[in-house]
Design a protein around this motif. Structure first.
Motif, PDB file in Angstrom:
ATOM      1  N   GLY A 261     -27.628 -11.612  82.105  1.00 18.77           N
ATOM      2  CA  GLY A 261     -27.437 -10.621  81.045  1.00 18.77           C
ATOM      3  C   GLY A 261     -26.061  -9.994  81.043  1.00 18.77           C
ATOM      4  O   GLY A 261     -25.393  -9.961  79.995  1.00 18.77           O
ATOM      5  N   PRO A 262     -25.567  -9.470  82.188  1.00 18.35           N
ATOM      6  CA  PRO A 262     -24.224  -8.893  82.190  1.00 18.35           C
ATOM      7  C   PRO A 262     -23.113  -9.860  81.782  1.00 18.35           C
ATOM      8  O   PRO A 262     -22.327  -9.534  80.888  1.00 18.35           O
ATOM      9  CB  PRO A 262     -24.073  -8.399  83.635  1.00 18.35           C
ATOM     10  CG  PRO A 262     -25.463  -8.090  84.060  1.00 18.35           C
ATOM     11  CD  PRO A 262     -26.320  -9.141  83.407  1.00 18.35           C
ATOM     12  N   PRO A 263     -23.017 -11.079  82.403  1.00 20.34           N
ATOM     13  CA  PRO A 263     -21.931 -11.946  81.966  1.00 20.34           C
ATOM     14  C   PRO A 263     -22.073 -12.469  80.540  1.00 20.34           C
ATOM     15  O   PRO A 263     -21.091 -12.539  79.795  1.00 20.34           O
ATOM     16  CB  PRO A 263     -21.955 -13.100  82.978  1.00 20.34           C
ATOM     17  CG  PRO A 263     -23.321 -13.097  83.541  1.00 20.34           C
ATOM     18  CD  PRO A 263     -23.732 -11.662  83.559  1.00 20.34           C
ATOM     19  N   VAL A 264     -23.305 -12.845  80.145  1.00 16.74           N
ATOM     20  CA  VAL A 264     -23.471 -13.360  78.780  1.00 16.74           C
ATOM     21  C   VAL A 264     -23.254 -12.242  77.763  1.00 16.74           C
ATOM     22  O   VAL A 264     -22.540 -12.414  76.762  1.00 16.74           O
ATOM     23  CB  VAL A 264     -24.868 -13.989  78.597  1.00 16.74           C
ATOM     24  CG1 VAL A 264     -25.091 -14.384  77.138  1.00 16.74           C
ATOM     25  CG2 VAL A 264     -25.018 -15.215  79.483  1.00 16.74           C
ATOM     26  N   GLY A 265     -23.866 -11.086  78.020  1.00 18.07           N
ATOM     27  CA  GLY A 265     -23.699  -9.965  77.097  1.00 18.07           C
ATOM     28  C   GLY A 265     -22.252  -9.528  76.996  1.00 18.07           C
ATOM     29  O   GLY A 265     -21.736  -9.282  75.898  1.00 18.07           O
ATOM     30  N   SER A 266     -21.575  -9.433  78.154  1.00 14.18           N
ATOM     31  CA  SER A 266     -20.156  -9.052  78.150  1.00 14.18           C
ATOM     32  C   SER A 266     -19.301 -10.126  77.501  1.00 14.18           C
ATOM     33  O   SER A 266     -18.289  -9.825  76.857  1.00 14.18           O
ATOM     34  CB  SER A 266     -19.679  -8.812  79.585  1.00 14.18           C
ATOM     35  OG  SER A 266     -20.423  -7.789  80.205  1.00 14.18           O
ATOM     36  N   GLY A 267     -19.712 -11.397  77.660  1.00 14.82           N
ATOM     37  CA  GLY A 267     -18.934 -12.496  77.096  1.00 14.82           C
ATOM     38  C   GLY A 267     -19.048 -12.622  75.594  1.00 14.82           C
ATOM     39  O   GLY A 267     -18.053 -12.882  74.902  1.00 14.82           O
ATOM     40  N   ILE A 268     -20.258 -12.418  75.066  1.00 19.80           N
ATOM     41  CA  ILE A 268     -20.421 -12.557  73.618  1.00 19.80           C
ATOM     42  C   ILE A 268     -19.946 -11.319  72.871  1.00 19.80           C
ATOM     43  O   ILE A 268     -19.648 -11.403  71.669  1.00 19.80           O
ATOM     44  CB  ILE A 268     -21.886 -12.867  73.228  1.00 19.80           C
ATOM     45  CG1 ILE A 268     -22.814 -11.684  73.539  1.00 19.80           C
ATOM     46  CG2 ILE A 268     -22.369 -14.140  73.885  1.00 19.80           C
ATOM     47  CD1 ILE A 268     -24.234 -11.851  73.020  1.00 19.80           C
ATOM     48  N   ALA A 269     -19.852 -10.194  73.566  1.00 22.13           N
ATOM     49  CA  ALA A 269     -19.444  -8.955  72.886  1.00 22.13           C
ATOM     50  C   ALA A 269     -18.099  -9.109  72.172  1.00 22.13           C
ATOM     51  O   ALA A 269     -18.009  -8.832  70.965  1.00 22.13           O
ATOM     52  CB  ALA A 269     -19.431  -7.786  73.869  1.00 22.13           C
ATOM     53  N   PRO A 270     -17.018  -9.549  72.854  1.00 18.42           N
ATOM     54  CA  PRO A 270     -15.752  -9.701  72.134  1.00 18.42           C
ATOM     55  C   PRO A 270     -15.818 -10.748  71.020  1.00 18.42           C
ATOM     56  O   PRO A 270     -15.168 -10.595  69.981  1.00 18.42           O
ATOM     57  CB  PRO A 270     -14.764 -10.136  73.230  1.00 18.42           C
ATOM     58  CG  PRO A 270     -15.398  -9.748  74.512  1.00 18.42           C
ATOM     59  CD  PRO A 270     -16.876  -9.883  74.279  1.00 18.42           C
ATOM     60  N   LEU A 271     -16.594 -11.828  71.257  1.00 16.92           N
ATOM     61  CA  LEU A 271     -16.682 -12.892  70.248  1.00 16.92           C
ATOM     62  C   LEU A 271     -17.358 -12.401  68.976  1.00 16.92           C
ATOM     63  O   LEU A 271     -17.074 -12.889  67.877  1.00 16.92           O
ATOM     64  CB  LEU A 271     -17.461 -14.084  70.823  1.00 16.92           C
ATOM     65  CG  LEU A 271     -16.887 -14.713  72.095  1.00 16.92           C
ATOM     66  CD1 LEU A 271     -17.760 -15.868  72.563  1.00 16.92           C
ATOM     67  CD2 LEU A 271     -15.450 -15.184  71.857  1.00 16.92           C
ATOM     68  N   ILE A 272     -18.246 -11.415  69.116  1.00 15.15           N
ATOM     69  CA  ILE A 272     -18.911 -10.852  67.942  1.00 15.15           C
ATOM     70  C   ILE A 272     -18.082  -9.734  67.321  1.00 15.15           C
ATOM     71  O   ILE A 272     -17.867  -9.687  66.107  1.00 15.15           O
ATOM     72  CB  ILE A 272     -20.313 -10.329  68.316  1.00 15.15           C
ATOM     73  CG1 ILE A 272     -21.223 -11.484  68.740  1.00 15.15           C
ATOM     74  CG2 ILE A 272     -20.949  -9.559  67.152  1.00 15.15           C
ATOM     75  CD1 ILE A 272     -22.574 -11.053  69.295  1.00 15.15           C
ATOM     76  N   VAL A 273     -17.590  -8.811  68.175  1.00 19.45           N
ATOM     77  CA  VAL A 273     -16.991  -7.589  67.624  1.00 19.45           C
ATOM     78  C   VAL A 273     -15.560  -7.776  67.134  1.00 19.45           C
ATOM     79  O   VAL A 273     -15.156  -7.141  66.155  1.00 19.45           O
ATOM     80  CB  VAL A 273     -17.048  -6.436  68.654  1.00 19.45           C
ATOM     81  CG1 VAL A 273     -18.480  -6.189  69.105  1.00 19.45           C
ATOM     82  CG2 VAL A 273     -16.137  -6.675  69.848  1.00 19.45           C
ATOM     83  N   MET A 274     -14.764  -8.647  67.800  1.00 21.62           N
ATOM     84  CA  MET A 274     -13.362  -8.763  67.411  1.00 21.62           C
ATOM     85  C   MET A 274     -13.170  -9.330  66.004  1.00 21.62           C
ATOM     86  O   MET A 274     -12.384  -8.780  65.221  1.00 21.62           O
ATOM     87  CB  MET A 274     -12.589  -9.586  68.442  1.00 21.62           C
ATOM     88  CG  MET A 274     -12.340  -8.866  69.762  1.00 21.62           C
ATOM     89  SD  MET A 274     -11.506  -7.267  69.572  1.00 21.62           S
ATOM     90  CE  MET A 274      -9.892  -7.785  68.974  1.00 21.62           C
ATOM     91  N   PRO A 275     -13.856 -10.427  65.607  1.00 19.65           N
ATOM     92  CA  PRO A 275     -13.692 -10.906  64.227  1.00 19.65           C
ATOM     93  C   PRO A 275     -14.105  -9.864  63.192  1.00 19.65           C
ATOM     94  O   PRO A 275     -13.456  -9.720  62.144  1.00 19.65           O
ATOM     95  CB  PRO A 275     -14.604 -12.136  64.169  1.00 19.65           C
ATOM     96  CG  PRO A 275     -14.717 -12.596  65.575  1.00 19.65           C
ATOM     97  CD  PRO A 275     -14.706 -11.336  66.400  1.00 19.65           C
TER      98      PRO A 275
END
Length: 375
Positions: A135-149
């Motif tokens: 959860g921590p690595p996947v959640g932290s990893g997808i966060a920038p991919l979702i929020v930055m665009p």
């Protein structure tokens, strides 16, 4: 049924982290819009982590008492709806308040989830918790991919609305796809054994280092000459590699037990030191393996110190103390950055891992001494 349960609980934990770790990649934008400094930016993490920490023990106890799955569903729905309120936050204090509300609901998750998994999987709980702790690595990893665009094309606040819709669907799936309470103790005891206090202190220090680094990693790399786009990509890479790290940590605990704590604490101290000195993107690869392996190992070790009657309370207590450290870490590191610059401030991170390692060694010596006195 066990696999479906583990999958949905792990997805809920992934989005729990995605919501909280959506802030760090956006800190440069938020600072520019609201005119805040690094210490105030660190408080955006502190504001959610403080209520998160305070609710841990009650969450563990009430999960044992009213039903762990029921509390998990409430947590997912609550943190999804509260995080969506960021769309209305226009002032700094409003953003702090919304993050605090999110922290309260997200804090209901960890203790009942880990207690449930430990009970259901028992002899393979290290590996099962390793899956959960992706959860921590996947959640932290997808966060920038979702929020930055979304932030670059619309506005950063809308990113939280998208995350909320996604996590809300997971909560509804858990409510209806897994029927009844899977694991609920017949007797519940609210008790914290003394043998968890040093472990809790070590967890305090480790999570201060963990969240301090995650909060300011993008800013540290940008300050070292890396573009914000590349820094965000490296942030995600750390988390992607951390998926393997979490699985590695759970498997390592099943094989060598608490000795795995010394291994990963020592490696984290070494690798964060190298990162601070060099700011090299290559350090992200080995660091991802060790950085995220800690969660599964500490969680599995904590469960060994509890009985079936107080499992939720013990899991909640150790995580509560740890997240007091997580609350302090980002603000403390932000103050150090404002006072001494990024490089000098980041040297505190390997020192924290070494201190936590020393505390665990003291705990082991005390347990050996107590065991010898009984024989």
């Amino acid at each position: 049924m066990r696999r479906r349960l583990l999958l949905l609980i792990s997805l809920g934990w992934i989005f729990n982290y995605a919501h909280r770790m959506a802030i760090p990649p956006l800190i440069p934008m938020i600072k520019a819009e609201l005119g805040i400094n690094n210490a105030e930016a660190g408080l955006l993490m502190t504001s959610l982590l403080l209520p998160y920490a305070l609710i841990q023990v009650p969450a563990g106890y009430f999960g044992d008492r009213i039903g762990r799955k029921r509390l998990l569903v409430l947590s997912i729905i609550g943190y999804s709806l509260s995080s969506a309120l960021i769309i209305f936050a226009r002032e700094y204090w409003e953003l702090l308040a919304v993050r605090a509300l999110y922290g309260l609901f997200s804090g209901l998750y960890y203790a009942p989830a880990t207690a449930l998994i430990s009970e259901v999987y028992r002899e393979r709980k290290g590996s099962a918790l390793g899956v959960f702790m992706v959860g921590p690595p996947v959640g932290s990893g997808i966060a920038p991919l979702i929020v930055m665009p979304i932030a670059l094309n619309l506005e950063w606040r809308y990113a939280f609305l998208v995350l909320s819709v996604m996590s809300l669907l997971v909560g509804l799936a858990l409510a209806f796809a897994v029927r009844g309470e899977v694991s609920k103790p017949s007797r519940v005891s609210f008790s914290i054994p003394k043998n968890v206090f040093l472990l809790s202190a070590a967890n305090f220090i480790v999570l201060a280092a963990f969240f301090g680094l995650l909060t300011f990693l993008v800013s540290f790399l940008v300050n070292s000459g890396v573009s914000i786009e590349m820094a965000s990509l490296l942030f995600s890479l750390l988390s992607v590699i951390g998926i393997a790290g979490s699985l590695f940590g759970g498997g390592l605990y099943d094989r060598i037990g608490r000795r795995s704590i010394a291994v990963v604490f020592g490696l984290n101290a070494l690798l964060t030191f190298v990162l601070t000195v060099t700011a090299s993107p290559w350090v992200i690869i080995p660091l991802g393996l060790t950085f995220y392996s800690v969660g599964a190992i500490v969680t599995a070790y904590t469960s060994e110190k509890a009985s079936g009657e107080n499992l939720g309370s013990v899991m909640g207590f150790v995580n509560m103390v740890g997240f007091f450290g997580a609350t302090v870490g980002p603000y403390f590191l932000g103050l150090l950055i404002d006072g001494f610059g990024y490089k000098m401030a980041f040297f505190s991170i390997p020192m924290m891992y070494l201190l936590a390692w020393a505390i665990i060694k003291v705990e082991e010596k005390l347990e050996e001494k107590e065991s010898l006195s009984r024989t």
